[in-house]
Scaffold this motif. Structure first.
Motif, PDB file in Angstrom:
ATOM      1  N   PHE A 209       3.721 -13.607   7.529  1.00 16.65           N
ATOM      2  CA  PHE A 209       3.349 -12.724   6.420  1.00 16.65           C
ATOM      3  C   PHE A 209       4.422 -11.657   6.229  1.00 16.65           C
ATOM      4  O   PHE A 209       4.896 -11.072   7.203  1.00 16.65           O
ATOM      5  CB  PHE A 209       2.021 -12.026   6.712  1.00 16.65           C
ATOM      6  N   PRO A 210       4.781 -11.369   5.009  1.00 11.96           N
ATOM      7  CA  PRO A 210       5.709 -10.262   4.763  1.00 11.96           C
ATOM      8  C   PRO A 210       4.944  -8.936   4.832  1.00 11.96           C
ATOM      9  O   PRO A 210       3.720  -8.894   4.650  1.00 11.96           O
ATOM     10  CB  PRO A 210       6.198 -10.535   3.344  1.00 11.96           C
ATOM     11  N   GLY A 211       5.677  -7.880   5.080  1.00 12.13           N
ATOM     12  CA  GLY A 211       5.068  -6.564   4.960  1.00 12.13           C
ATOM     13  C   GLY A 211       5.151  -6.156   3.501  1.00 12.13           C
ATOM     14  O   GLY A 211       6.212  -6.295   2.874  1.00 12.13           O
ATOM     15  N   VAL A 212       4.037  -5.708   2.923  1.00 16.32           N
ATOM     16  CA  VAL A 212       4.015  -5.324   1.514  1.00 16.32           C
ATOM     17  C   VAL A 212       3.368  -3.938   1.391  1.00 16.32           C
ATOM     18  O   VAL A 212       2.216  -3.747   1.814  1.00 16.32           O
ATOM     19  CB  VAL A 212       3.240  -6.345   0.655  1.00 16.32           C
ATOM     20  N   ASP A 213       4.114  -2.999   0.832  1.00 19.28           N
ATOM     21  CA  ASP A 213       3.613  -1.636   0.630  1.00 19.28           C
ATOM     22  C   ASP A 213       3.739  -1.266  -0.841  1.00 19.28           C
ATOM     23  O   ASP A 213       4.837  -1.344  -1.415  1.00 19.28           O
ATOM     24  CB  ASP A 213       4.422  -0.641   1.467  1.00 19.28           C
ATOM     25  N   LEU A 214       2.616  -0.891  -1.421  1.00 16.17           N
ATOM     26  CA  LEU A 214       2.635  -0.392  -2.792  1.00 16.17           C
ATOM     27  C   LEU A 214       2.932   1.106  -2.732  1.00 16.17           C
ATOM     28  O   LEU A 214       2.374   1.837  -1.906  1.00 16.17           O
ATOM     29  CB  LEU A 214       1.292  -0.633  -3.479  1.00 16.17           C
ATOM     30  N   LYS A 215       3.812   1.553  -3.606  1.00 14.56           N
ATOM     31  CA  LYS A 215       4.205   2.958  -3.636  1.00 14.56           C
ATOM     32  C   LYS A 215       3.765   3.602  -4.954  1.00 14.56           C
ATOM     33  O   LYS A 215       3.811   2.979  -6.024  1.00 14.56           O
ATOM     34  CB  LYS A 215       5.730   3.087  -3.504  1.00 14.56           C
ATOM     35  N   SER A 216       3.366   4.839  -4.855  1.00 16.37           N
ATOM     36  CA  SER A 216       3.044   5.637  -6.033  1.00 16.37           C
ATOM     37  C   SER A 216       3.675   7.011  -5.838  1.00 16.37           C
ATOM     38  O   SER A 216       4.228   7.315  -4.773  1.00 16.37           O
ATOM     39  CB  SER A 216       1.527   5.771  -6.210  1.00 16.37           C
ATOM     40  N   SER A 217       3.590   7.836  -6.833  1.00 15.80           N
ATOM     41  CA  SER A 217       4.159   9.179  -6.696  1.00 15.80           C
ATOM     42  C   SER A 217       3.415  10.006  -5.659  1.00 15.80           C
ATOM     43  O   SER A 217       3.949  10.972  -5.112  1.00 15.80           O
ATOM     44  CB  SER A 217       4.124   9.900  -8.054  1.00 15.80           C
ATOM     45  N   GLY A 218       2.202   9.556  -5.355  1.00 11.93           N
ATOM     46  CA  GLY A 218       1.406  10.335  -4.414  1.00 11.93           C
ATOM     47  C   GLY A 218       1.294   9.746  -3.028  1.00 11.93           C
ATOM     48  O   GLY A 218       0.698  10.354  -2.141  1.00 11.93           O
ATOM     49  N   GLY A 219       1.829   8.577  -2.811  1.00 13.53           N
ATOM     50  CA  GLY A 219       1.697   8.018  -1.471  1.00 13.53           C
ATOM     51  C   GLY A 219       2.034   6.537  -1.388  1.00 13.53           C
ATOM     52  O   GLY A 219       2.637   5.948  -2.298  1.00 13.53           O
TER      53      GLY A 219
ATOM     54  N   ALA B 205       0.603   2.489  -9.003  1.00 12.26           N
ATOM     55  CA  ALA B 205       1.747   1.889  -8.306  1.00 12.26           C
ATOM     56  C   ALA B 205       2.985   1.920  -9.182  1.00 12.26           C
ATOM     57  O   ALA B 205       2.934   1.612 -10.389  1.00 12.26           O
ATOM     58  CB  ALA B 205       1.417   0.458  -7.906  1.00 12.26           C
ATOM     59  N   THR B 206       4.083   2.323  -8.611  1.00 10.53           N
ATOM     60  CA  THR B 206       5.364   2.349  -9.333  1.00 10.53           C
ATOM     61  C   THR B 206       6.370   1.366  -8.748  1.00 10.53           C
ATOM     62  O   THR B 206       7.285   0.920  -9.434  1.00 10.53           O
ATOM     63  CB  THR B 206       5.973   3.761  -9.280  1.00 10.53           C
ATOM     64  N   SER B 207       6.223   1.055  -7.471  1.00 11.32           N
ATOM     65  CA  SER B 207       7.144   0.122  -6.818  1.00 11.32           C
ATOM     66  C   SER B 207       6.426  -0.606  -5.680  1.00 11.32           C
ATOM     67  O   SER B 207       5.329  -0.217  -5.253  1.00 11.32           O
ATOM     68  CB  SER B 207       8.370   0.864  -6.269  1.00 11.32           C
ATOM     69  N   VAL B 208       7.058  -1.671  -5.216  1.00 14.47           N
ATOM     70  CA  VAL B 208       6.528  -2.427  -4.081  1.00 14.47           C
ATOM     71  C   VAL B 208       7.659  -2.640  -3.088  1.00 14.47           C
ATOM     72  O   VAL B 208       8.766  -3.036  -3.465  1.00 14.47           O
ATOM     73  CB  VAL B 208       5.901  -3.781  -4.528  1.00 14.47           C
ATOM     74  N   VAL B 209       7.394  -2.363  -1.820  1.00  8.88           N
ATOM     75  CA  VAL B 209       8.388  -2.513  -0.760  1.00  8.88           C
ATOM     76  C   VAL B 209       8.052  -3.784   0.023  1.00  8.88           C
ATOM     77  O   VAL B 209       6.939  -3.918   0.550  1.00  8.88           O
ATOM     78  CB  VAL B 209       8.397  -1.290   0.177  1.00  8.88           C
ATOM     79  N   VAL B 210       9.014  -4.692   0.099  1.00 11.82           N
ATOM     80  CA  VAL B 210       8.807  -5.986   0.761  1.00 11.82           C
ATOM     81  C   VAL B 210       9.686  -6.079   2.000  1.00 11.82           C
ATOM     82  O   VAL B 210      10.896  -5.856   1.942  1.00 11.82           O
ATOM     83  CB  VAL B 210       9.142  -7.152  -0.198  1.00 11.82           C
TER      84      VAL B 210
ATOM     85  N   THR C  17      13.194  -4.323   1.137  1.00 14.03           N
ATOM     86  CA  THR C  17      13.751  -4.275  -0.217  1.00 14.03           C
ATOM     87  C   THR C  17      12.681  -3.714  -1.147  1.00 14.03           C
ATOM     88  O   THR C  17      11.499  -4.068  -1.037  1.00 14.03           O
ATOM     89  CB  THR C  17      14.167  -5.675  -0.696  1.00 14.03           C
ATOM     90  N   THR C  18      13.090  -2.847  -2.045  1.00 17.11           N
ATOM     91  CA  THR C  18      12.145  -2.214  -2.970  1.00 17.11           C
ATOM     92  C   THR C  18      12.336  -2.773  -4.376  1.00 17.11           C
ATOM     93  O   THR C  18      13.449  -2.851  -4.893  1.00 17.11           O
ATOM     94  CB  THR C  18      12.337  -0.689  -2.989  1.00 17.11           C
ATOM     95  N   LEU C  19      11.231  -3.151  -4.999  1.00 15.89           N
ATOM     96  CA  LEU C  19      11.224  -3.683  -6.359  1.00 15.89           C
ATOM     97  C   LEU C  19      10.304  -2.815  -7.220  1.00 15.89           C
ATOM     98  O   LEU C  19       9.312  -2.253  -6.729  1.00 15.89           O
ATOM     99  CB  LEU C  19      10.713  -5.125  -6.386  1.00 15.89           C
ATOM    100  N   ALA C  20      10.628  -2.716  -8.491  1.00 15.67           N
ATOM    101  CA  ALA C  20       9.754  -1.982  -9.411  1.00 15.67           C
ATOM    102  C   ALA C  20       8.459  -2.765  -9.586  1.00 15.67           C
ATOM    103  O   ALA C  20       8.473  -3.990  -9.766  1.00 15.67           O
ATOM    104  CB  ALA C  20      10.463  -1.795 -10.754  1.00 15.67           C
TER     105      ALA C  20
ATOM    106  N   GLY D 161      17.513 -12.924  -1.636  1.00 18.64           N
ATOM    107  CA  GLY D 161      17.401 -12.280  -2.935  1.00 18.64           C
ATOM    108  C   GLY D 161      15.922 -12.144  -3.267  1.00 18.64           C
ATOM    109  O   GLY D 161      15.129 -13.052  -2.951  1.00 18.64           O
ATOM    110  N   PHE D 162      15.500 -11.060  -3.873  1.00 18.35           N
ATOM    111  CA  PHE D 162      14.091 -10.795  -4.164  1.00 18.35           C
ATOM    112  C   PHE D 162      13.880 -10.629  -5.670  1.00 18.35           C
ATOM    113  O   PHE D 162      14.646  -9.931  -6.339  1.00 18.35           O
ATOM    114  CB  PHE D 162      13.634  -9.512  -3.458  1.00 18.35           C
ATOM    115  N   SER D 163      12.836 -11.265  -6.158  1.00 15.72           N
ATOM    116  CA  SER D 163      12.499 -11.156  -7.576  1.00 15.72           C
ATOM    117  C   SER D 163      11.034 -11.531  -7.759  1.00 15.72           C
ATOM    118  O   SER D 163      10.374 -12.000  -6.815  1.00 15.72           O
ATOM    119  CB  SER D 163      13.402 -12.069  -8.426  1.00 15.72           C
ATOM    120  N   PHE D 164      10.557 -11.369  -8.977  1.00 16.26           N
ATOM    121  CA  PHE D 164       9.184 -11.761  -9.281  1.00 16.26           C
ATOM    122  C   PHE D 164       9.191 -13.066 -10.053  1.00 16.26           C
ATOM    123  O   PHE D 164      10.013 -13.277 -10.944  1.00 16.26           O
ATOM    124  CB  PHE D 164       8.466 -10.687 -10.114  1.00 16.26           C
ATOM    125  N   GLY D 165       8.243 -13.929  -9.688  1.00 17.38           N
ATOM    126  CA  GLY D 165       8.066 -15.162 -10.444  1.00 17.38           C
ATOM    127  C   GLY D 165       7.011 -14.899 -11.497  1.00 17.38           C
ATOM    128  O   GLY D 165       6.467 -13.791 -11.606  1.00 17.38           O
ATOM    129  N   SER D 166       6.715 -15.915 -12.273  1.00 14.74           N
ATOM    130  CA  SER D 166       5.668 -15.746 -13.278  1.00 14.74           C
ATOM    131  C   SER D 166       4.330 -15.705 -12.547  1.00 14.74           C
ATOM    132  O   SER D 166       4.041 -16.569 -11.715  1.00 14.74           O
ATOM    133  CB  SER D 166       5.698 -16.897 -14.280  1.00 14.74           C
TER     134      SER D 166
END
Length: 227
Positions: free
Chosen positions: A135-145, A186-191, A200-203, A99-104
């Protein structure tokens, strides 16, 4: 006639005396010979460590048996324990079981020019323990890339997650501020968990990030799981 009988009696008496003397001397010689050829202490002298020969043999056999038994037990025990640990050890954590979520976020500062940290929580949703390392793979997503974050210099450690337990990794990012560079909205993050290909994609909960996708030491990067 009387002289003849007297002489005969004297001769017989002398012969008897000589016979008795010879017998007495022979008996003494036999006893002396037995003592010199077979001392009473000789059997003990042949035993190792002062034990009788037959007992010495039994002691040696018992020692070998005990030693062999000890070796067998230790080897079996070591192998059994190792085999049991390997056989019942937890398998790798898979994306579908997490399960994926954000901590404080911790370490946040008031100034928007400084780095901020966001903890990403990974929870084992299955009924069995699993392990995760790297290390996890982490990609920040935006409307442009998309922007694939680099890794920190920390050393990953192996983490075992019992059923229902969680671990985290940290995304360190440098917020964008007007006039300090290129804005990445950034609009979302892909983990993608370590050693997995499913993501998994999170806002994205933060604001715009300063784009440094070509920097050698960017201010935005990811840490290892459990780090």
């Amino acid at each position: 006639m009387r002289l003849f009988h007297a002489a005969t009696a004297l001769a017989a008496t002398s012969a008897l005396a000589l016979t008795l003397t010879a017998c007495g001397n022979g008996s003494g010689n036999d006893a002396s010979g037995d003592q010199s050829s077979a001392p009473a202490s000789s059997p003990s002298a042949t035993a190792t460590g002062g034990a009788p020969a037959e007992n010495a043999g039994a002691t040696k056999d018992a020692g070998s048996s005990t030693g062999g038994g000890g070796t067998g037990t230790n080897t079996s025990g070591g192998t059994g324990t190792g085999g049991s640990g390997g056989g019942t050890g937890a398998g790798r954590c898979h994306t579908a079981g997490l399960g994926f979520s954000f901590g404080s976020g911790d370490g946040k500062v008031s100034s928007s020019d400084d780095q901020q940290q966001l903890a990403v929580v990974l929870k084992n949703k299955t009924s069995a323990a699993c392990t995760i390392q790297g290390f996890p793979g982490v990609d920040l997503k935006s409307s442009g890339g998309s922007w694939s974050l680099t890794r920190s210099g920390a050393t990953p450690k192996k983490v075992t997650l019992a059923a229902g337990s969680s671990t985290t990794f940290t995304i360190t990012f440098l917020p964008w501020n007007q006039g300090n560079g290129t804005e990445f909205k950034a609009t979302s993050v892909v983990v993608t968990p370590p050693n997995e290909t499913t993501s998994t994609t999170l806002a994205w909960p933060g604001g715009s990030v300063l784009l440094q996708d070509g920097a050698t030491h960017p201010g935005t990067y990811t840490g290892p799981v459990g780090g």
